[in-house]
Design an enzyme around this catalytic site. Structure first.
Site, PDB file in Angstrom:
ATOM      1  CB  SER A 363      33.107  34.152  35.989  1.00 22.58           C
ATOM      2  OG  SER A 363      33.661  34.734  37.142  1.00 22.58           O
ATOM      3  CG  ASP A 483      40.100  30.373  36.848  1.00 20.32           C
ATOM      4  OD1 ASP A 483      40.451  31.391  37.478  1.00 20.32           O
ATOM      5  OD2 ASP A 483      38.950  30.210  36.407  1.00 20.32           O
ATOM      6  CG  HIS A 514      38.103  33.699  35.461  1.00 20.62           C
ATOM      7  ND1 HIS A 514      37.626  32.613  36.151  1.00 20.62           N
ATOM      8  CD2 HIS A 514      37.135  34.654  35.572  1.00 20.62           C
ATOM      9  CE1 HIS A 514      36.444  32.896  36.663  1.00 20.62           C
ATOM     10  NE2 HIS A 514      36.123  34.125  36.314  1.00 20.62           N
TER      11      HIS A 514
END
Length: 793
Positions: A363, A483, A514
């Site tokens: 991320s 995602d 994610h």
């Protein structure tokens, strides 16, 4: 489920013997051992939890070679060979499987074959026995780790603690470092920035975890995780921006400009160095780093400007953020000064580092890898960038619209900066920083421009792809095809650039949202990372570059199936164009002529219903009458054969709107009631993977078949009508006048099974991502000039 294995390096017998002797598994004088004694010795060595020979001998009675004989009894007969089934009945028990529950005595190799576990057919002499054990030590156990790692978790390698050197097995580093003595220290790296405008260069707090052996002259590589969350986060969800508002006229856009903060040059290293004087209180927070730390790789964390322990203010995605995070690599490489404390009086060097740095993280942590890699900073040898943003516009905006990451409606750059401004937690820092922080927050709110959603110089400064020519390090990208936080086009677009570059590059696409993938059943990703880092950061030739295909893509129908591809692009398939019909069908020879309309009511009904955004989406794609009403849906017939959509679908829509503004959304959906994979991996063995010896754990997980559902979102996208001519420049539009939109959906790799349908849905308000207008708007679609193009494999 298949325990696929890609990181095993084929090794000749002489090398096998050398490695087995080096880890004290095979006796040096193995040539004089008879078969029975050698078999007993190797099995007992694998029982690492038993610390004496007597304890190991007692354990032999707990293993069985068949449904009528224990291993202890078998060995009493002094066998001169062992049958394949007998050997693998014992092997499976060593790997953590349970007879009668996981497999049957009568067919251990059948079980292994079904689960993609390797085995050898002939174990009739000492050489074949040794090779069988070498392969067994490199075979994935029930917990997902290779047997050697399972043994490590039971203390096998403590016998090598204090030897002050790396050891390798099958090309990978093994955990011979005393994790009870890890050095945990904090230093302060000086940047060339002054983001808090105090006239001094900002200091960055850096936390280092390194083997104690580095105090005895051993130089090790560093795995650096640039994590703005490392110092803690400030919860601010209640202050998210309001999305229940009407769309603005985007022609009011004024192209907000990016302005760099002041530069104050840091001191140069003077050659002196004293040990750090501050001990780390934070823990390492990334299992892959912990795993590699036990194997001799230092683990380094820094939050960069504005985070706890550091100077400055957060400027999400800006070059200052990149520069401050890259400064840590410069220090590790010996090119930048750091101090033992904030007084800036005593310098300290990373003299324990061999100058080779890799980066890890998911991320935001993966995003900063891309950012730093584009600078070409010396010392950065490789990145393993997971679920990373490659352009902040593509994270918070799309095609001229404000678009939220999944489950983050109303979040934006300013709020993420606030979330990570953890140096405000310290009262003294708060007094100093708060005025400058407030100014930066005001600037971010103004320049991010939530009114129009348009691309600008402000966003251009946050587009790392436009600096990709600076990348010099090897590259691994990991991303979830589902995602909807960091949407797949972030990795797709940077991949299209990286794949043309000379350095080695790999791409892994899994079925998650994610998520990390280092602890999946279906792939030995952690083992590959070990192999990779040994090659890239220690310079050991171990065949890492040849072990894996360039692109690995997890199947959406069978989680334990991975597709090996040369690339991820439209070129993998054949172009197909589908057209809507007046009857709501979607065919390659569709001939719709009608103009069909729907009226969007923004978020009014959604707010009344009080359901979640994910509940809305499922009901919407399933065609629930209440939620599907403000949309047009077109469906194919059931597919006779499985069809895989690859790359980026493209939609063309001729549309008019009842207001001189508007937003159009398009989704591709698989329709058909069937059992699909879980949306997130299921925990199969919580805490079942030991990262070292009494040094933390990870959890084995994988996607598994779930309850039946009626539909699954494949991909979608959104567009501002006022960008009909140019995605970077809005124009005024007239109400009730038709305009041609042409835009790309998020990239995918999705197999539609036989018996399912493909649906094209055209709508406006996406409750989870777009703004939710307070006024009704009617959209009319000219079917004769509407189509969806994608690529079938």
């Amino acid at each position: 489920m298949k325990y696929n294995q890609y990181a095993y390096v084929e090794t000749d017998f002489q090398q096998q013997v050398k490695e087995l002797i080096d880890i004290n598994f095979l006796p040096k004088n193995y040539q004089v051992w008879d078969f029975s004694s050698l078999l007993a010795k190797l099995v007992k060595n694998a029982i690492a939890e038993a610390k004496t020979d007597a304890a190991k001998n007692a354990k032999l009675a707990e293993f069985a070679v068949s449904d009528h004989q224990t291993l202890a009894d078998f060995l009493k007969e002094k066998p001169t060979e062992i049958g394949t089934e007998q050997f693998y009945n014992v092997a499976l028990q060593l790997l953590g499987y349970h007879v009668h529950y996981d497999y049957d005595f009568a067919d251990p190799t059948g079980f292994m074959q079904r689960n993609a576990l390797p085995f050898v057919q002939d174990i009739s002499d000492n050489q074949k026995l040794i090779s069988a054990f070498y392969r067994l030590l490199n075979t994935r156990a029930k917990n997902g780790q290779i047997l050697l790692d399972v043994m490590a978790g039971k203390g096998y390698f403590t016998q090598f603690w204090g030897q002050n050197k790396f050891k390798f097995f099958n090309g990978k580093s093994i955990p011979v470092f005393d994790t009870n003595k890890v050095i945990r220290e904090v230093v302060y790296v000086e940047t060339d920035l002054d983001t808090d405008h105090d006239g001094k260069s900002d200091l960055i707090q850096v936390t280092v975890f390194r083997p104690e052996e580095t105090n005895k002259g051993l130089k090790v590589p560093a795995l650096y995780t640039a994590s703005p969350y490392f110092g803690g986060i400030i919860a601010n969800e209640k202050r998210n921006h309001n999305v229940d508002e009407n769309l603005s006229d985007s022609t009011e856009w004024n192209d907000p400009q990016y302005v760099h903060s002041p530069i104050v040059k840091a001191e140069k290293p003077d050659g002196s160095s004293r040990p750090a004087t501050e001990e780390a209180v934070h823990k390492s927070s990334y299992p892959l780093n912990e795993y590699m730390l036990a194997r001799g790789f230092a683990s380094v964390f820094a939050g960069a400007i504005g985070t706890r322990g550091s100077d400055g203010v957060r400027i999400t995605g800006a070059p200052e953020e990149t520069e401050s995070a890259a400064a840590v690599i410069e220090w590790l490489h010996g090119d930048r000064v750091a101090y033992t404390d904030r007084t800036r009086t005593v310098q300290t060097t990373a003299d324990w580092c061999n100058g080779n740095i890799g980066m890890t993280g998911r991320s935001y942590l993966g995003t900063l890898q891309i950012a730093i890699a584009t600078t070409g900073v010396k010392g950065l040898k490789t990145v393993v960038s997971e679920a990373a943003i490659s352009s902040w516009y593509d994270y918070y905006r799309e095609h001229g619209l404000v678009i939220a990451p999944e489950a983050c409606q109303g979040e934006d750059l300013d709020l993420l900066a606030e979330t990570c401004q953890s140096n405000l937690w310290d009262a003294g820092s708060y007094l100093k920083i708060k005025p400058e922080y407030d100014k930066m927050q005001k600037q971010l709110r103004e320049k991010e421009d939530r009114n129009t959603g348009q691309y600008s110089d402000f966003w251009e400064a946050r587009n790392y792809r436009h600096h990709a020519d600076g990348i010099k390090c090897s590259w691994i990208s990991v991303h979830g095809l589902n995602d909807w936080n960091v949407k797949p086009k972030n990795v797709y677009k940077i991949w299209q650039l990286v794949k043309k570059m000379p350095m080695k590059h790999h791409l892994f696409l899994h079925q998650g949202p994610h998520y990390n993938m280092n602890n999946f059943v279906s792939i030995d990703f952690t083992d590959f990372m070990n192999l990779w880092f040994v090659h890239e950061l220690l310079g050991i030739e171990n065949n890492a570059y040849n072990q894996w295909p360039t692109v690995m893509i997890q199947d959406n129908l069978q989680a334990d199936k991975w597709h090996e591809e040369p690339d991820w692009s439209n070129d993998l398939g054949q172009e197909k164009i589908y057209y809507p019909t007046d009857e709501g069908e979607l065919f390659q020879d569709g001939n719709g002529k009608a103009q069909k309309s729907f009226t969007d009511v923004g978020g009014i009904e959604f707010k009344k219903a009080g359901i979640s955004e994910s509940d809305w989406q499922y009901k919407f794609i399933c065609g629930d009458e209440k939620w599907a009403k403000p949309s047009l849906r077109f469906e194919t017939d059931e597919f006779i054969h499985p069809t895989t959509i690859v790359g980026r679908p493209e939609v063309k829509v001729r549309v008019s709107a009842s207001l001189p503004k508007g937003e159009i959304s398009v989704a591709l959906v698989e329709l058909g009631e069937r059992q699909r994979l879980t949306a997130t991996p299921k925990f199969l063995m919580r805490g079942g993977q030991e990262l070292g010896y009494r040094f933390g754990t990870d959890t084995l997980q994988e996607f598994v078949p779930d309850k039946k559902t009626k539909a699954k979102l494949i991909t979608k996208a959104h567009m501002n009508l006022q960008n009909f001519k140019d995605m970077k420049k809005p124009e005024a539009i007239d109400a009730d006048k038709f305009y041609d939109l042409d835009f790309l959906l998020q990239p995918t790799y999705y197999t539609i099974p036989s018996g399912s349908k493909l649906a094209l849905i055209i709508y406006s308000t996406d409750q989870g991502m777009t703004k939710r207008p307070l006024e009704d708007e009617t959209y009319t679609i000219d079917l004769a000039n509407t189509e969806i193009k994608f690529y079938e494999k």
